[in-house]
Design a protein around this motif. Sequence first.
Motif, mmCIF file in Angstrom:
data_model
loop_
_atom_site.group_PDB
_atom_site.id
_atom_site.type_symbol
_atom_site.label_atom_id
_atom_site.label_comp_id
_atom_site.label_asym_id
_atom_site.label_seq_id
_atom_site.Cartn_x
_atom_site.Cartn_y
_atom_site.Cartn_z
ATOM 1 N N ASP A 113 0.807 -1.224 0.000
ATOM 2 C CA ASP A 113 0.000 0.000 0.000
ATOM 3 C C ASP A 113 0.837 1.269 0.000
ATOM 4 O O ASP A 113 0.285 2.372 -0.122
ATOM 5 N N THR A 114 2.151 1.160 0.171
ATOM 6 C CA THR A 114 3.016 2.331 0.217
ATOM 7 C C THR A 114 4.300 2.062 -0.544
ATOM 8 O O THR A 114 4.660 0.910 -0.801
ATOM 9 N N HIS B 135 1.426 6.814 -0.522
ATOM 10 C CA HIS B 135 0.418 5.763 -0.572
ATOM 11 C C HIS B 135 0.269 5.359 -2.036
ATOM 12 O O HIS B 135 0.439 6.184 -2.944
#
Length: 658
Positions: free
Chosen positions: A529-530, A543
């Motif tokens: 997610d990052t 992000h």
Amino acid sequence: MFDTVLVANRGEIAVRVIRTLRELGIRSVAVFSDADAEAPHVRAADTAVRIGPAPAGESYLRIDRILEAAARTGAQAVHPGYGFLAENASFAQACADAGLVFLGPPAPAIDLMGDKIRAKETVRAAGVPVVPGSSGSGLTDAELAAAAREIGVPVLLKPSAGGGGKGMRLVREESALAEEIAAARREARASFGDDTLLVERWIDRPRHIEIQVLADTHGNVLHLGERECSLQRRHQKIVEEAPSVLLDEETRAAMGEAAVQAARSCGYVGAGTVEFIVPGGDPSSYYFMEMNTRLQVEHPVTELVTGLDLVEWQLRVAAGEPLPFTQEDVTLTGHAVEARICAEDPSRGFLPSGGRVLALREPCGPGVRTDSGLGEGSEVGSLYDPMLAKVIAHGPDRATALRRLRAALADTVVLGVPTNAGFLRRLLAHPDVVSGEMDTGLVEREAGSLVPDGVPSEVYEAAAAVRLAELAPGPAEGGWTDPFAVPSGWRTGGPEAYRPVGFPLQVPGLDPVTHTVRAGAAHHEVGPDTVSVTLDGVRHTFHRAGDWLGREGDAWQVRDHDPVAASLTGAAHAGADSLTAPMPGTVTVVKAAVGDRVEAGQSLLVVEAMKMEHVISAPHAGTVAELDVTPGTAVAMDQVLAVITPDGNPDEDAEEAR
């Protein structure tokens, strides 16, 4: 009190109303179009009823279907939210005729204050000062132009039946009156079904200040203080706060009393807002603009400084309860500021945007409130209003509220749909906003300095790092990975031997770039997610979702660039002769045909999205060679609409010579 209430709206206001209904133990009924079948407001309600296809005219604006939904679910009252039918006197009357309580003022009050011309005449008779302007309704284009010349430019054209800034046009040159009147009528007709216009004197560097009023059925009318709404784009509010730094106690009391008199003059009941235009250099000279006969988008800032839930008091007043407090009991504590998160792209001139929400993180924490109609997976289209959510911050003083709101916007993540969150964060740090030296033109004057120039290099670095990680092979049997198969190009000799890997990338609307990364030269950490990259000793964390990257309220879509595929689909540069759609929307006006001779800058097409019109003009003098759309055609962003062959085209000259 009611047992069941139907909410005749969608998005964040429907979710917000449902929240209060739940707190009061009242059963909620949502309505939805086909486009909103899985929307958050549908999931939040106790029950939901489909009322038609996606277009608002076939669903949310269908009074008969909303009344049928109320009857089917046993609703006793209807909350209209804002927008759609909220200020529709016919809807209020239809609810009453059906035995339903309309959570708003009586139909005659809506009808009176919904007509800006009659509203001005009514409040003027009650002693409330009004902006100089045209008198009488049903003026022709020629009569409007004559009134504007008599007042003297600059003037403001306003739809008599409108609100929310839609259809409003600032005209600074007499020569532009005819075209601007036609455009204002067209937008007013599309937004409100009524193209009646009025014209008012334009006050340079004005402040927009509104007073919240509350009235019960027992003759009690009071005000809940003011809201400053001077930060606007295209006459649409984007940031609001309470109280205003402009007003002293004496002016606040005088404006509050004027608002109360305006409400009394039309027999108002419920929560409403009286809007004033105020010269920044002379706050004591204020003028009535209009009355909004509904709950306002910016009502949360009033709730936070007064401690009152306005939706609850709409319900209690509609149920016949008298207000249990007086004007002296109303106190304002601390300061609150609200920012509207909208589906628009600041890097493309704030044009409406759309798409599917791939990742969502909404801020919370001390003093922070988020009213939202978003959810991961939500589809944001071009049929409805572009506002997606509101972030509101409260603090003991204005400086604290501003800091909290800036931090909350930096913590906001919306990937998949371009929004204005990053722009709002920068706007709230502007020196004139921090000092309170604002006016309604500030945003337009400063917008260019608040939009980043280009894409930061770390964005491309992060996108390339993600692609580099995706190319890495998974571990073979036994958990071993062949180092010579890794795309970093590892070779014996240490990190300095790592060869560079280039990735062709493109941010929509910008030229493609080839970004080269060295796995051994920059530190990359790629998670699900990052992604974090370190450049020149600075660590940047984003992000990520799909091909989107976001940080501090900003978001970028970084695509893989394939020049061959782009040329086949027409998604690459369409050419200087082509007119392309600047946003996803619908063509509403076509002013030319194939073979027509046009001049540079001539208006040829109008594309509408999210209740906003965008005029497409000829890039140069020439002839319309292709025209691929008609009124009503739905178009995608960057779709080619027409091609204008320039005068003196070499190919045409050669053909004529033959």
